[in-house]
Design an enzyme around this catalytic site. Structure first.
Site, PDB file in Angstrom:
ATOM      1  N   CYS A   8       0.863  -1.191   0.000  1.00 60.93           N
ATOM      2  CA  CYS A   8       0.000   0.000   0.000  1.00 60.93           C
ATOM      3  C   CYS A   8       0.895   1.235   0.000  1.00 60.93           C
ATOM      4  CB  CYS A   8      -0.976  -0.016   1.176  1.00 60.93           C
ATOM      5  SG  CYS A   8      -0.206   0.043   2.799  1.00 60.93           S
ATOM      6  N   ARG A  14      -3.302  -0.545   5.454  1.00 59.39           N
ATOM      7  CA  ARG A  14      -3.899  -1.637   4.696  1.00 59.39           C
ATOM      8  C   ARG A  14      -2.995  -2.857   4.539  1.00 59.39           C
ATOM      9  NH1 ARG A  14      -5.267   2.150  -0.254  1.00 59.39           N
ATOM     10  NH2 ARG A  14      -3.333   3.021   0.587  1.00 59.39           N
ATOM     11  N   ASP A 122      -8.189   3.998   1.102  1.00 53.75           N
ATOM     12  CA  ASP A 122      -7.196   4.391   2.102  1.00 53.75           C
ATOM     13  C   ASP A 122      -7.936   4.882   3.349  1.00 53.75           C
ATOM     14  OD1 ASP A 122      -5.291   5.641   3.634  1.00 53.75           O
ATOM     15  OD2 ASP A 122      -4.385   6.727   1.964  1.00 53.75           O
TER      16      ASP A 122
HETATM   17  P1  4NP Z   1      -1.768   2.837   4.028  1.00 51.15           P
HETATM   18  O1  4NP Z   1      -2.418   4.189   4.594  1.00 51.15           O
HETATM   19  O2  4NP Z   1      -1.246   3.167   2.648  1.00 51.15           O
HETATM   20  O3  4NP Z   1      -2.907   1.900   3.992  1.00 51.15           O
HETATM   21  O4  4NP Z   1      -0.682   2.442   4.993  1.00 51.15           O
HETATM   22  C1  4NP Z   1      -1.724   5.399   4.634  1.00 51.15           C
HETATM   23  C2  4NP Z   1      -0.928   5.690   5.709  1.00 51.15           C
HETATM   24  C3  4NP Z   1      -0.252   6.895   5.772  1.00 51.15           C
HETATM   25  C4  4NP Z   1      -0.393   7.816   4.747  1.00 51.15           C
HETATM   26  C5  4NP Z   1      -1.192   7.512   3.684  1.00 51.15           C
HETATM   27  C6  4NP Z   1      -1.852   6.312   3.620  1.00 51.15           C
HETATM   28  N1  4NP Z   1       0.266   9.057   4.835  1.00 51.15           N
HETATM   29  O5  4NP Z   1       0.070   9.885   3.931  1.00 51.15           O
HETATM   30  O6  4NP Z   1       1.020   9.303   5.785  1.00 51.15           O
END
Ligand code: 4NP
Length: 153
Positions: A8, A14, A122
């Site tokens: 991800c 995720r 997300d």
């Molecule tokens: P992930 O969610 O891609 O599912 O781990 C996110 C976690 C952090 C960020 C974006 C998406 N961020 O911009 O910090």
């Protein structure tokens, strides 16, 4: 042993859930499962508290995981690279050196909805219900992946 990488953006919401859920469903040594992010923001961090909480409610412990960034070496190390959304897909495919690398990159929700290239949303900026929604989607997809692995050795 089938080697699977969950990907991800941050590797804190995720893909750690996808890693934990799939590990809980595959038998013994039939698969090696890891996760990584396309972004570097959270390298070394534990999964998001909300991912840890929803996993724990379902008997899965994510607290030993640490975020890392996807590396082009991962194309050599893994048989399948499951991405959570279209943005992840574009990022990872842009790093592929050849068609073989590219063919390893799959949308995880295509396991449930073949060919639709749907996103696991997300959940980072939302509330707990987003995490429950993500958990349920990943649980369904990982069930299908695990059954295939468990049946084929
Ligand atoms: P992930 O969610 O891609 O599912 O781990 C996110 C976690 C952090 C960020 C974006 C998406 N961020 O911009 O910090």
């Amino acid at each position: 042993m089938t080697k699977i990488l969950m990907v991800c953006l941050g590797n804190i919401c995720r893909s750690p859930l996808a890693e934990g859920i799939l590990k809980s469903k595959v038998e013994g040594l039939k698969a090696f499962v890891d996760s990584a992010g396309t972004g570097a923001y959270h390298i070394g961090n534990k999964p998001d508290k909300r991912s840890i909480a929803i996993a724990k409610l379902n008997g899965i412990d994510l607290t030993d995981q640490k975020a890392r960034k996807f590396s082009i070496q991962d194309f050599e190390l893994f048989d399948f690279i499951y991405v959570m959304d279209n943005s992840n897909y574009k990022n990872i495919v842009s790093l592929a050196k050849n068609e073989e690398d590219k063919s390893k990159v799959r949308f995880i929700l295509n396991e449930v909805f073949p060919g639709e290239n749907l996103d696991v949303p997300d959940p980072y900026y939302g509330g707990d219900s987003g995490f429950k929604n993500v958990y349920d989607m990943l649980d369904e997809a990982c069930d299908i992946i695990a059954k295939r692995i468990n049946n084929n050795g």
